[in-house]
Enzyme design. Structure first.
Site, PDB file in Angstrom:
ATOM      1  N   GLN A 197       1.181   9.271 152.388  1.00 53.86           N
ATOM      2  CA  GLN A 197       1.116   9.657 150.972  1.00 53.86           C
ATOM      3  C   GLN A 197       0.258  10.913 150.777  1.00 53.86           C
ATOM      4  O   GLN A 197      -0.447  11.053 149.773  1.00 53.86           O
ATOM      5  CB  GLN A 197       0.574   8.498 150.131  1.00 53.86           C
ATOM      6  CG  GLN A 197       1.586   7.387 149.895  1.00 53.86           C
ATOM      7  CD  GLN A 197       2.797   7.864 149.094  1.00 53.86           C
ATOM      8  OE1 GLN A 197       2.711   8.775 148.283  1.00 53.86           O
ATOM      9  NE2 GLN A 197       3.937   7.240 149.345  1.00 53.86           N
ATOM     10  N   SER A 198       0.316  11.838 151.709  1.00 56.04           N
ATOM     11  CA  SER A 198      -0.493  13.056 151.629  1.00 56.04           C
ATOM     12  C   SER A 198      -0.046  13.963 150.481  1.00 56.04           C
ATOM     13  O   SER A 198       1.120  14.382 150.419  1.00 56.04           O
ATOM     14  CB  SER A 198      -0.357  13.813 152.960  1.00 56.04           C
ATOM     15  OG  SER A 198      -0.862  15.131 152.833  1.00 56.04           O
ATOM     16  N   ASN A 199      -0.984  14.278 149.587  1.00 62.04           N
ATOM     17  CA  ASN A 199      -0.697  15.259 148.528  1.00 62.04           C
ATOM     18  C   ASN A 199      -0.571  16.659 149.123  1.00 62.04           C
ATOM     19  O   ASN A 199       0.222  17.479 148.642  1.00 62.04           O
ATOM     20  CB  ASN A 199      -1.829  15.264 147.496  1.00 62.04           C
ATOM     21  CG  ASN A 199      -1.956  13.927 146.782  1.00 62.04           C
ATOM     22  OD1 ASN A 199      -0.996  13.440 146.206  1.00 62.04           O
ATOM     23  ND2 ASN A 199      -3.140  13.334 146.836  1.00 62.04           N
ATOM     24  N   ALA A 218       0.610  17.422 152.093  1.00 60.56           N
ATOM     25  CA  ALA A 218       1.935  17.571 152.713  1.00 60.56           C
ATOM     26  C   ALA A 218       2.988  17.862 151.628  1.00 60.56           C
ATOM     27  O   ALA A 218       3.824  18.761 151.781  1.00 60.56           O
ATOM     28  CB  ALA A 218       2.294  16.308 153.489  1.00 60.56           C
TER      29      ALA A 218
END
Ligand SMILES: *Cc1c(COP(=O)(O)O)cnc(C)c1O
Length: 322
Positions: free
Chosen positions: A74-76, A78
């Site tokens: 859930q990387s913002n 990325a």
């Protein structure tokens, strides 16, 4: 020489008063302001845009045609790397921790929407992600591509330059600023603010992404300021990590509801919820006081709320069916 940044976001971001949240925390109505870095524009917004302007600027200067970066599922960072690549007509491969799962919600849905390819690295640590990313870059090169690897969280001295600019915006918007409160993840955001505002005016609330976040802040900030940045003088709270980066704690669930129900502001369970829980604790222990100007830096992350099942459940607590 530092390559120029590539414009990606909408700046300066607004600084808004938060009188109802201030009162709920035990501050005066004019003491608390929210820096809306969730409104940076591109790709749903968030703090990673300011850093990407510099790191992607460097990638373009090298002649890159494909961006590669690493992160949690859930990387913002990325998600926003994928949006930047789309905006600039570049390819993008996201090297993410974990395995393709049942859930494609939150940031993952947006990664797909932006056309990113995902390489799943399994349950590995950052060294494992970096190794997987090196493999992805080698494969791209073998295919005749020119990949550029954007560091974890976009953080480094280069990415931190974007947050030095945010610190300058804050100095102009609120010269009496005493404390800027931010979530401390990979460290670039705090490092840039420290470079612009000084160690004493930035309070970082650690989210548990790094073993030694203060060391990262010192390393990234030092080349950007004449101040001697030392870990002992940084204001870092580590009391909101709880069971780890992805776990929802009761203070964070309460902080999400508080911001939403006092100001209509949406925080996320990993970063900004922890930052507000840390600010609340700082008011209780007297390290942030009424009568001083405090800025809560909203760094974005809304899509992550929908990628976090426990946070979605906690959101409704205390509501009644009418
Ligand atoms: C990445 C992130 C942060 C932390 O920024 P770092 O520069 O990694 O310390 C804070 N808030 C949100 C919403 C983020 O995505």
């Amino acid at each position: 020489m530092t390559p120029p940044p590539v414009p990606l976001g909408t700046f300066p971001t607004p600084l808004e008063p938060a009188p109802r949240l201030a009162a709920a925390l035990g501050l005066g109505p004019e003491d608390l302001w929210i820096k809306r870095d969730d409104l940076t524009g591109l790709g749903g917004g968030g703090n990673k845009i300011r850093k990407l302007e510099w790191t992607v600027g460097a990638a373009l200067a090298e002649g890159a045609d494909t961006l590669v970066t690493t992160g949690a599922a859930q990387s913002n960072h990325a998600r926003l790397t994928a949006a930047a690549a789309a905006r600039l007509g570049l390819g993008v491969v996201l090297v993410l921790r974990g395995a393709p799962g049942a859930s494609r919600s939150g940031n993952l849905a947006l990664d797909g929407l932006f056309g990113a390819r995902v390489a799943w690295a399994g349950e590995v640590d950052q060294a494992g992600l970096d190794a997987a990313a090196a493999g992805v870059c080698a494969r791209l090169r073998a295919d005749g591509k020119r990949p550029a690897l954007i560091p974890f969280g976009g953080s480094g001295t280069l990415g931190a330059r974007g947050y030095a600019r945010c610190g300058e915006e804050l100095r102009a918007q609120l010269p009496e600023l005493r404390t800027a409160v931010i979530a401390l993840g990979s460290g670039g955001t705090m490092a840039g603010l420290v470079a612009a505002l000084g160690s004493g005016r930035v309070l970082g609330v650690d989210v548990g992404a790094l073993a030694d976040p203060a060391a990262a802040v010192v390393a990234f900030a030092t080349p950007l300021t004449s101040e001697e940045v030392v870990a002992e003088r940084l204001r870092v709270r580590r009391d909101q990590v709880g069971a780890g980066y992805a776990a929802l704690t009761e203070p964070v669930a309460g902080a999400l509801r508080l911001a939403a129900r006092t100001e209509g502001i949406v925080l996320d369970p990993t970063y900004t919820g922890r930052a507000l829980a840390g600010l609340s604790a700082a008011v209780r222990d007297g390290s942030v006081r009424p009568g001083e100007k405090t800025v809560f830096v909203h760094t974005g992350g809304l899509p992550g709320l929908f990628g976090h099942a426990a946070a979605v459940t906690a959101a409704e607590e205390g509501t009644e069916v009418f």
